[in-house]
Enzyme design. Structure first.
Site, mmCIF file in Angstrom:
data_model
loop_
_atom_site.group_PDB
_atom_site.id
_atom_site.type_symbol
_atom_site.label_atom_id
_atom_site.label_comp_id
_atom_site.label_asym_id
_atom_site.label_seq_id
_atom_site.Cartn_x
_atom_site.Cartn_y
_atom_site.Cartn_z
ATOM 1 N N ASP A 13 0.811 -1.224 0.000
ATOM 2 C CA ASP A 13 0.000 0.000 0.000
ATOM 3 C C ASP A 13 0.838 1.266 0.000
ATOM 4 O O ASP A 13 0.430 2.298 0.538
ATOM 5 C CB ASP A 13 -0.964 0.016 1.215
ATOM 6 N N GLU A 14 1.987 1.197 -0.622
ATOM 7 C CA GLU A 14 2.886 2.365 -0.651
ATOM 8 C C GLU A 14 2.432 3.399 -1.690
ATOM 9 O O GLU A 14 2.933 4.519 -1.705
ATOM 10 C CB GLU A 14 4.323 1.933 -0.987
ATOM 11 N N GLY A 15 1.532 2.968 -2.574
ATOM 12 C CA GLY A 15 1.113 3.859 -3.659
ATOM 13 C C GLY A 15 1.677 3.404 -4.998
ATOM 14 O O GLY A 15 1.858 4.213 -5.915
ATOM 15 N N GLY A 17 0.257 1.617 -7.297
ATOM 16 C CA GLY A 17 -0.716 1.775 -8.387
ATOM 17 C C GLY A 17 -0.647 3.154 -9.002
ATOM 18 O O GLY A 17 -0.603 3.310 -10.220
ATOM 19 N N ASN A 38 -5.304 -10.142 -3.677
ATOM 20 C CA ASN A 38 -4.962 -9.602 -2.362
ATOM 21 C C ASN A 38 -4.360 -8.200 -2.541
ATOM 22 O O ASN A 38 -4.341 -7.407 -1.612
ATOM 23 C CB ASN A 38 -3.991 -10.524 -1.594
ATOM 24 N N HIS A 41 -4.713 -1.738 -5.821
ATOM 25 C CA HIS A 41 -3.940 -0.576 -6.243
ATOM 26 C C HIS A 41 -4.905 0.533 -6.646
ATOM 27 O O HIS A 41 -5.688 0.360 -7.573
ATOM 28 C CB HIS A 41 -3.010 -0.960 -7.403
ATOM 29 N N ARG A 144 1.806 -29.121 -6.947
ATOM 30 C CA ARG A 144 1.523 -29.606 -8.312
ATOM 31 C C ARG A 144 0.121 -30.193 -8.476
ATOM 32 O O ARG A 144 -0.094 -31.110 -9.242
ATOM 33 C CB ARG A 144 2.605 -30.607 -8.758
ATOM 34 N N GLY A 303 -10.860 -2.949 3.591
ATOM 35 C CA GLY A 303 -11.415 -1.859 4.400
ATOM 36 C C GLY A 303 -10.853 -1.799 5.817
ATOM 37 O O GLY A 303 -11.267 -0.956 6.616
ATOM 38 N N LEU A 333 3.820 12.518 0.903
ATOM 39 C CA LEU A 333 4.494 13.529 1.718
ATOM 40 C C LEU A 333 3.470 14.521 2.279
ATOM 41 O O LEU A 333 3.615 15.023 3.389
ATOM 42 C CB LEU A 333 5.545 14.271 0.870
ATOM 43 N N ASP A 334 2.409 14.766 1.505
ATOM 44 C CA ASP A 334 1.371 15.722 1.923
ATOM 45 C C ASP A 334 0.714 15.339 3.251
ATOM 46 O O ASP A 334 0.249 16.205 3.990
ATOM 47 C CB ASP A 334 0.293 15.844 0.833
#
Ligand code: GDP
Ligand code: IMO
Ligand code: MG
Length: 454
Positions: A13-15, A17, A38, A41, A144, A303, A333-334
């Site tokens: 979830d760092e961004g 996407g 799972n 993005h 397999r 969620g 950063l914001d």
């Protein structure tokens, strides 16, 4: 460079996407090479929000080819629903622009049932999985007994394998996990109906990608999750079931080692994690709640509220080394606006001793105490910033210190969720072995802060 992997440097979830979508404007092909739905993005384009789970984040650009590689595990019904959702919103109109590997494994309803039943049984010790059946699907691949999309070619033989699996899994669900079995006949019929639609996307994606790379196409590999969730290099057992580091590109997309020009790591300006497991810089209380609200830190897949912490430089250096990162895109950063002071973790204390690297045993990561450096914060909104000069001096100091500590080039800085809310300092497609000087869409330029030291 022409071939670039984008991977998460933290716990997901760092961004990724947003950055992949932005870079996709200048790529020809975007590829998912591991994980499944799972992943979630989020892209914000022209004020519209999209959450992509299986479809690569090139899908909002009309002419890009999106590839779901052999290293992924794909829930066929979830994929079709995602495709339908995108088509309804005017995307993915040309079916030839989405390619799904014959060799990718399918996630079946019994995988989800097993995933959830195991988590229920674990109670307080649960991993906190997404519950989408990812671990059990990868288990079947390695054992397999998994079903691959290629198996759909002959539906009778596919049905036999599916029915055998359903019998085995239902026995396991009932007797060992004490859970409800899945409805076999329903799954067979669902797959019969899905087969016709899925087959149009199937191909040998490895051959396609090799050809694209040989032909000088720009190929972007979109990692899912993050380095600390990597099955080998993360905080095992609180990890996902695939390799999410850049090395997985080769096996998961079927391209040769050496054909990747660079790796861009994505880090938040702070850290988050969903699910259980060690998290040295985790904070709680009012500040964490405020950051969660400001950064909308609620899992896009489930969620769940994300756990919040300060930027962990030790962990990021580990991610940089492991992946040979060319640079980092620092997002969100914001979200730090208004927080004073802001902190960076620059070391750990372990049993009274200072250490500068991850402890040799990842289990000890739960025992370390972070050592912080505090920097003065800033109050000004920064979502309009498009160059470093637009940032308050303290925000620039934060970036400089973070870059200096991590020893890596800062290539981009995210200042908002939308595609354009990004400061581009150095565009990866213009860097390194960039052969043909192709024009990039839009003209973005900026100053690179300091020389790359890694
Ligand atoms: P991914 O799984 O790595 O793609 O990340 P997610 O999409 O799950 O989570 C990142 C969240 O942060 C999403 O809601 C994005 O829209 C949002 N986001 C990405 N970059 C920025 C940024 O620079 N600033 C802000 N405020 N939000 C961002
Ligand atoms: P993206 O690509 C954040 C976490 C889960 C859980 C662990 C195992 O959006 O960054 P799993 O369902 O994979 O077996 O769950 O891994 N996890 C993620 N956390 N972002 C993700 O993906 C994740 N994918 C898996 O929360 O802790
Ligand atoms: Mg996500």
């Amino acid at each position: 460079m022409n071939t670039l992997a984008v991977v998460g440097s933290q716990w997901g979830d760092e961004g990724k996407g947003k950055i992949v979508d932005l870079l996709a404007a200048d790529a020809d092909v975007v590829v998912r090479f591991q994980g499944g739905n799972n992943a979630a993005h989020t892209l914000v384009v022209n004020g519209e929000k999209f959450i992509l789970r299986l479809v690569p984040a090139g899908a909002l650009h009309q002419s890009k080819t999106c590839v779901i590689g052999n290293g992924t595990v794909v829930d066929p019904i979830a994929l079709l629903a995602e495709i339908d959702g995108l088509k309804r919103r005017g995307h993915l109109r040309d079916n030839s622009l989405l390619k799904l590997s014959n060799d990718a494994h399918m996630v079946m309803p019994y995988h989800r049932a097993i995933d959830r039943a195991r988590e229920d049984l674990l109670g307080k010790s649960a991993i906190g999985t997404t519950g989408f059946g990812i671990g059990p699907a990868y288990e079947d691949k390695m054992a397999r007994v998994g079903l691959r999309f290629d198996d759909l070619t002959d539906f009778n033989s596919f049905r036999e394998k599916l029915e055998r699996n359903i019998r085995d899994k239902n026995a396991y669900l009932k007797t060992i996990l004490k859970a409800k079995p899945v409805a076999g006949a329903e799954i067979v019929e669902q797959m019969r109906a899905a087969r016709g639609r899925l087959r149009r996307y199937l191909c040998d994606t490895s051959a396609f990608l090799q050809q694209a790379i040989a032909g000088g196409k720009r190929v972007l590999f979109e990692g899912a999750h993050g380095v600390m969730l990597d099955i080998d290099h993360g905080t095992y057992p609180f990890v996902t079931s695939s390799n999410c580091s850049a090395s997985a590109v080769f096996s998961g997309a079927g391209i040769a080692p050496g054909s990747l020009d660079g790796v861009l790591g994505i880090s938040k300006a702070y850290t988050t994690r969903v699910g259980s497991g060690p998290f040295p810089t985790e904070i709680s209380g009012r500040l964490a709640d405020a950051m969660r609200e400001e950064g909308s830190e609620f899992g896009s897949a489930t969620g769940r509220p994300r756990r919040i912490g300060w930027f962990d430089g030790v962990l990021t250096r580990h991610a940089i080394r492991l992946n040979g990162m060319w640079g980092i895109a620092l997002t969100k950063l914001d979200v730090l606006t208004g927080i004073d002071p802001v902190k960076i973790c620059v070391g750990y204390q372990l049993r009274g001793k200072r250490i500068d690297q991850l402890p040799p045993s990842r289990q000890m990561l739960g025992k370390v105490r972070p050592v912080y450096e505090s920097l003065p914060g800033w109050q000004e909104r920064i979502d309009h910033a498009r160059s470093l000069q637009d940032l308050p001096v303290n925000a620039r100091r934060y970036l400089e210190r973070l870059q200096e500590f991590c020893g890596v080039r800062l290539a981009m800085v995210g200042v908002g969720a939308s595609r354009e809310a990004t400061i581009i300092l150095e565009h990866p497609f213009l860097a390194l072995k960039s052969t043909p000087a192709r024009r990039l869409s839009g003209s973005r330029s900026g100053k690179v802060i300091g020389p790359p030291t890694a």
